[in-house]
Motif scaffolding. Structure first.
Motif, PDB file in Angstrom:
ATOM      1  N   MET A  13      24.397  19.360  38.112  1.00 21.57           N
ATOM      2  CA  MET A  13      24.375  19.662  36.680  1.00 21.57           C
ATOM      3  C   MET A  13      24.127  21.149  36.451  1.00 21.57           C
ATOM      4  O   MET A  13      24.741  21.761  35.572  1.00 21.57           O
ATOM      5  N   ALA A  14      23.229  21.739  37.244  1.00 20.07           N
ATOM      6  CA  ALA A  14      22.915  23.165  37.110  1.00 20.07           C
ATOM      7  C   ALA A  14      24.152  24.018  37.370  1.00 20.07           C
ATOM      8  O   ALA A  14      24.347  25.057  36.730  1.00 20.07           O
ATOM      9  N   ALA A  15      24.986  23.603  38.298  1.00 20.01           N
ATOM     10  CA  ALA A  15      26.199  24.361  38.590  1.00 20.01           C
ATOM     11  C   ALA A  15      27.104  24.446  37.359  1.00 20.01           C
ATOM     12  O   ALA A  15      27.803  25.444  37.163  1.00 20.01           O
ATOM     13  N   HIS A  16      27.092  23.415  36.528  1.00 19.42           N
ATOM     14  CA  HIS A  16      27.926  23.415  35.323  1.00 19.42           C
ATOM     15  C   HIS A  16      27.229  24.109  34.146  1.00 19.42           C
ATOM     16  O   HIS A  16      27.892  24.692  33.296  1.00 19.42           O
ATOM     17  N   VAL A  17      25.888  24.054  34.088  1.00 15.40           N
ATOM     18  CA  VAL A  17      25.154  24.555  32.932  1.00 15.40           C
ATOM     19  C   VAL A  17      24.774  26.029  33.057  1.00 15.40           C
ATOM     20  O   VAL A  17      24.738  26.750  32.060  1.00 15.40           O
ATOM     21  N   LEU A  18      24.485  26.509  34.249  1.00 17.91           N
ATOM     22  CA  LEU A  18      24.063  27.908  34.415  1.00 17.91           C
ATOM     23  C   LEU A  18      25.056  28.921  33.845  1.00 17.91           C
ATOM     24  O   LEU A  18      24.633  29.929  33.262  1.00 17.91           O
ATOM     25  N   PRO A  19      26.361  28.722  33.963  1.00 16.77           N
ATOM     26  CA  PRO A  19      27.284  29.686  33.340  1.00 16.77           C
ATOM     27  C   PRO A  19      27.142  29.734  31.820  1.00 16.77           C
ATOM     28  O   PRO A  19      27.353  30.779  31.219  1.00 16.77           O
ATOM     29  N   ILE A  20      26.758  28.640  31.203  1.00 15.58           N
ATOM     30  CA  ILE A  20      26.565  28.613  29.759  1.00 15.58           C
ATOM     31  C   ILE A  20      25.378  29.495  29.379  1.00 15.58           C
ATOM     32  O   ILE A  20      25.354  30.119  28.328  1.00 15.58           O
ATOM     33  N   CYS A  21      24.387  29.555  30.272  1.00 13.09           N
ATOM     34  CA  CYS A  21      23.183  30.354  30.029  1.00 13.09           C
ATOM     35  C   CYS A  21      23.414  31.833  30.297  1.00 13.09           C
ATOM     36  O   CYS A  21      22.454  32.611  30.299  1.00 13.09           O
ATOM     37  N   GLY A  22      24.614  32.252  30.582  1.00 14.80           N
ATOM     38  CA  GLY A  22      24.928  33.653  30.748  1.00 14.80           C
ATOM     39  C   GLY A  22      25.089  34.109  32.183  1.00 14.80           C
ATOM     40  O   GLY A  22      25.238  35.296  32.443  1.00 14.80           O
ATOM     41  N   LEU A  23      25.057  33.199  33.145  1.00 13.59           N
ATOM     42  CA  LEU A  23      25.185  33.596  34.541  1.00 13.59           C
ATOM     43  C   LEU A  23      26.627  33.564  35.049  1.00 13.59           C
ATOM     44  O   LEU A  23      26.854  33.727  36.242  1.00 13.59           O
ATOM     45  N   SER A  24      27.576  33.318  34.169  1.00 14.08           N
ATOM     46  CA  SER A  24      28.992  33.303  34.515  1.00 14.08           C
ATOM     47  C   SER A  24      29.247  32.549  35.814  1.00 14.08           C
ATOM     48  O   SER A  24      28.792  31.431  35.974  1.00 14.08           O
ATOM     49  N   PHE A  25      29.961  33.156  36.733  1.00  9.73           N
ATOM     50  CA  PHE A  25      30.258  32.476  37.992  1.00  9.73           C
ATOM     51  C   PHE A  25      29.138  32.639  39.011  1.00  9.73           C
ATOM     52  O   PHE A  25      29.170  32.029  40.074  1.00  9.73           O
ATOM     53  N   VAL A  26      28.108  33.437  38.693  1.00  6.76           N
ATOM     54  CA  VAL A  26      26.994  33.636  39.617  1.00  6.76           C
ATOM     55  C   VAL A  26      26.156  32.359  39.742  1.00  6.76           C
ATOM     56  O   VAL A  26      25.691  32.016  40.834  1.00  6.76           O
TER      57      VAL A  26
END
Length: 180
Positions: free
Chosen positions: A86-99
């Motif tokens: 789930m974190a792999a899908h949500v982290l880009p939403i939080c501003g981490l883009s592909f990182v």
């Protein structure tokens, strides 16, 4: 209940008919009942007198499967694996883009095929999205599409996270897949 459950009952009824334990009329009735069954409770009476009270197995537990490949069952998916996927899908939403997906891939991708499949899919999508956002400003229409792409990225990230929470595979649409 799945088609596989129905097929198991049909196989047992066919075997019983071949062994002479059922006549043609009873065989046809049981086949019809098995094919139209909607729950495990509907299948139990079909098998009960053939094999006893425990004839129909309970539904199988949920198993790990690759998010990008056909269903392959191995071990049950743990809560930690679901959370990382789930974190792999949500982290880009939080501003981490592909990182964000890259960090998840490096942290848990080697130990869990489930995490790896979701992290690779999210990474590929967000790399594609970043490339599109960098290239689209060179056209007038592209400038207008950037907000649409950002909203689509947020919505698809949420859908991907919800799908990962349910132990299901998820593939982002319109994605280049350079990372395998």
């Amino acid at each position: 209940m799945t088609d596989q459950d129905r097929e198991q009952v049909v196989e047992h009824v066919t075997t019983a008919y071949a062994e002479g334990r059922l006549d043609k009329i009873e065989f046809d009735e049981r086949l019809h009942a098995a094919m139209t069954a909607r729950t495990h409770a509907d299948l139990a009476p079909i098998m009960q007198d053939l094999y006893g009270a425990r004839a129909v197995p309970a539904p199988p537990p949920r198993f790990r499967q690759s998010a990008c490949a056909p269903r392959r069952y191995t071990m049950p998916v743990t809560g930690g694996e679901r959370l990382a996927a789930m974190a792999a899908h949500v982290l880009p939403i939080c501003g981490l883009s592909f990182v964000g997906p890259l960090i998840v891939l490096l942290a848990g991708g080697r130990t869990s095929p489930f995490i790896r499949a979701h992290a690779v899919e999210a990474l590929n999508f967000h790399l594609t999205l970043a490339g599109a956002v960098l290239l689209l400003p060179f056209t007038v229409v592209g400038v207008l599409l950037i907000p649409v792409l950002v909203v689509a990225g947020v919505v698809l990230g949420i859908i991907g996270a919800a799908t990962a929470a349910g132990d299901q595979p998820f593939r982002y649409p319109w994605t280049l897949r350079p990372v395998k």
